[in-house]
Design a protein around this motif. Structure first.
Motif, short mmCIF file in Angstrom:
data_model
loop_
_atom_site.label_atom_id
_atom_site.label_comp_id
_atom_site.label_asym_id
_atom_site.label_seq_id
_atom_site.Cartn_x
_atom_site.Cartn_y
_atom_site.Cartn_z
N ARG A 198 0.81 -1.21 0.00
CA ARG A 198 0.00 0.00 0.00
C ARG A 198 0.85 1.27 0.00
O ARG A 198 0.58 2.22 -0.75
CB ARG A 198 -0.94 -0.01 1.21
N GLU A 199 1.89 1.31 0.82
CA GLU A 199 2.72 2.51 0.89
C GLU A 199 3.37 2.81 -0.45
O GLU A 199 3.43 3.96 -0.89
CB GLU A 199 3.79 2.35 1.98
N ASN A 261 -8.08 11.56 -3.15
CA ASN A 261 -9.23 10.92 -3.80
C ASN A 261 -8.79 9.80 -4.73
O ASN A 261 -9.50 8.81 -4.90
CB ASN A 261 -10.04 11.96 -4.56
N THR A 262 -7.61 9.95 -5.34
CA THR A 262 -7.09 8.87 -6.18
C THR A 262 -6.70 7.67 -5.33
O THR A 262 -6.98 6.52 -5.69
CB THR A 262 -5.87 9.35 -6.99
N ARG A 267 -8.30 2.10 -3.37
CA ARG A 267 -8.79 1.18 -2.34
C ARG A 267 -10.12 0.55 -2.77
O ARG A 267 -10.36 -0.64 -2.55
CB ARG A 267 -8.95 1.90 -1.00
N LYS A 268 -11.00 1.35 -3.38
CA LYS A 268 -12.28 0.83 -3.85
C LYS A 268 -12.07 -0.23 -4.95
O LYS A 268 -12.75 -1.26 -4.97
CB LYS A 268 -13.14 1.96 -4.40
N GLN A 269 -11.12 0.06 -5.84
CA GLN A 269 -10.84 -0.91 -6.90
C GLN A 269 -10.39 -2.24 -6.30
O GLN A 269 -10.86 -3.31 -6.71
CB GLN A 269 -9.75 -0.37 -7.82
N PHE A 273 -12.11 -5.90 -6.72
CA PHE A 273 -11.41 -7.00 -7.38
C PHE A 273 -11.16 -8.18 -6.45
O PHE A 273 -11.16 -9.33 -6.89
CB PHE A 273 -10.08 -6.51 -7.95
N LYS A 274 -10.93 -7.92 -5.17
CA LYS A 274 -10.59 -8.98 -4.24
C LYS A 274 -11.73 -9.98 -4.04
O LYS A 274 -11.50 -11.09 -3.54
CB LYS A 274 -10.18 -8.39 -2.88
N ARG A 275 -12.92 -9.61 -4.45
CA ARG A 275 -14.04 -10.55 -4.33
C ARG A 275 -13.97 -11.65 -5.38
O ARG A 275 -14.66 -12.67 -5.26
CB ARG A 275 -15.37 -9.80 -4.48
#
Length: 308
Positions: A198-199, A261-262, A267-269, A273-275
């Protein structure tokens, strides 16, 4: 069997270079699955493939629409499926890459058979949006379908209102209808997901925004200021700089909000996708040779999937 190679991942992860190399290996073009790069005149803010990159590998679904044109995932699904019929006559492989979650799902799984919303309900929701405001409708969506609320763009009133229309029509969650029975495709699908720690991902996003500003993002936004009401411009990068031009924020504040916001969108993406348990995930973190290894591994995954 013909095989669609889908290379996906969060914004800023490094999909472009890897996709170019995989496409060159298989001698095939790239189908872009990006809901903003499909519009003309927004190359900087959407990080569209450069002219040099498009000379290396032919790209489809890039800068093909005027920003006034209406477009959605169902239209993308229909158009790409027709395109694949042509591409699969020329090769056993095709590549689709991007980060627009619903566009990718539409091609791979189908959009599902969503019900028709009555004119009365549409009118009611339109009045509710005007009278109650978007925040109130977002709160209702959170209560009725928390899973979709977690990933929807809460500033995109069209998506929020549409989800509520479907929920009130069917008395089911929008999520359950979206993730219903998948449509069978007459081709094999191999999904490759790219990710980083993430970093590291956040650092790349921050640097990319800085580079966009140096390349002229503000000037690009100014060119479209009189068309800011268009849905194609209701996206990260443009919204924040429109607010700067209005005097709401300083330029530094607007740039920091673009970065934040990016990162939030990334994080939303990943949540979306992780599902999908069918995705083969590759980690590009902290290695000078990570991209070379990823390209080699993608090629091996594709060969294995087509030989079995």
């Amino acid at each position: 069997m013909k095989t669609l190679i889908v290379i996906l991942g969060p914004t800023g992860v490094g999909k472009t270079d890897i996709c170019l190399r995989v496409a060159e290996y298989f001698s095939v073009p790239i189908i872009n699955a990006d809901s903003r790069q499909i519009y003309k005149g927004l190359p900087i803010g959407t990080a569209a493939p450069t002219q040099e990159q498009q000379k290396r590998v032919k790209h489809y679904m890039v800068e093909k629409l005027d920003i006034e044109d209406y477009y959605n995932a169902s239209m993308f699904e229909e158009e790409v499926l027709k395109l694949l019929e042509v591409l699969f006559q020329q090769s056993d492989f095709a590549i689709m890459s991007g980060g627009s979650m619903m566009y990718i799902d539409a091609v791979c799984d189908g959009m599902g058979d969503l019900p028709t919303v009555s004119d009365e309900l549409r009118a009611t929701m339109k009045h509710r949006l005007k009278d109650e405001g978007l925040d109130a409708l977002c709160k209702e969506l959170e209560e009725l379908d928390p899973e979709y609320y977690a990933i929807v763009d809460k500033k995109n009133y069209r998506r929020v209102v549409h989800a509520l229309e479907i929920i009130h029509t069917t008395h089911q969650t929008f999520t359950s209808l979206r993730t219903g029975e998948k449509k069978n495709r007459p081709f094999n699908i191999v999904k490759i997901g790219l990710n980083r720690k993430r970093e590291e991902l956040y650092d790349r996003i921050n640097q990319r925004v800085d580079n966009m500003m140096k390349e002229g993002l503000l000037e690009e936004v100014k060119e479209h200021q009189d068309m800011r009401q268009l849905q194609s411009l209701n996206t990260v990068g443009y919204k924040e700089l429109f607010a700067y031009l209005d005097g709401t924020w300083t330029l530094d504040e607007a740039v920091e909000r673009i970065k934040g916001n990016t990162r939030r969108y990334a994080r939303k993406q990943l949540t979306w996708f992780k599902r999908d348990e069918s995705i083969h995930w590759l980690d590009l973190s902290s290695s000078d040779d990570a991209e070379n290894k990823a390209v080699a591994e993608i090629i091996d995954i594709i060969k294995d999937s087509t030989s079995s």
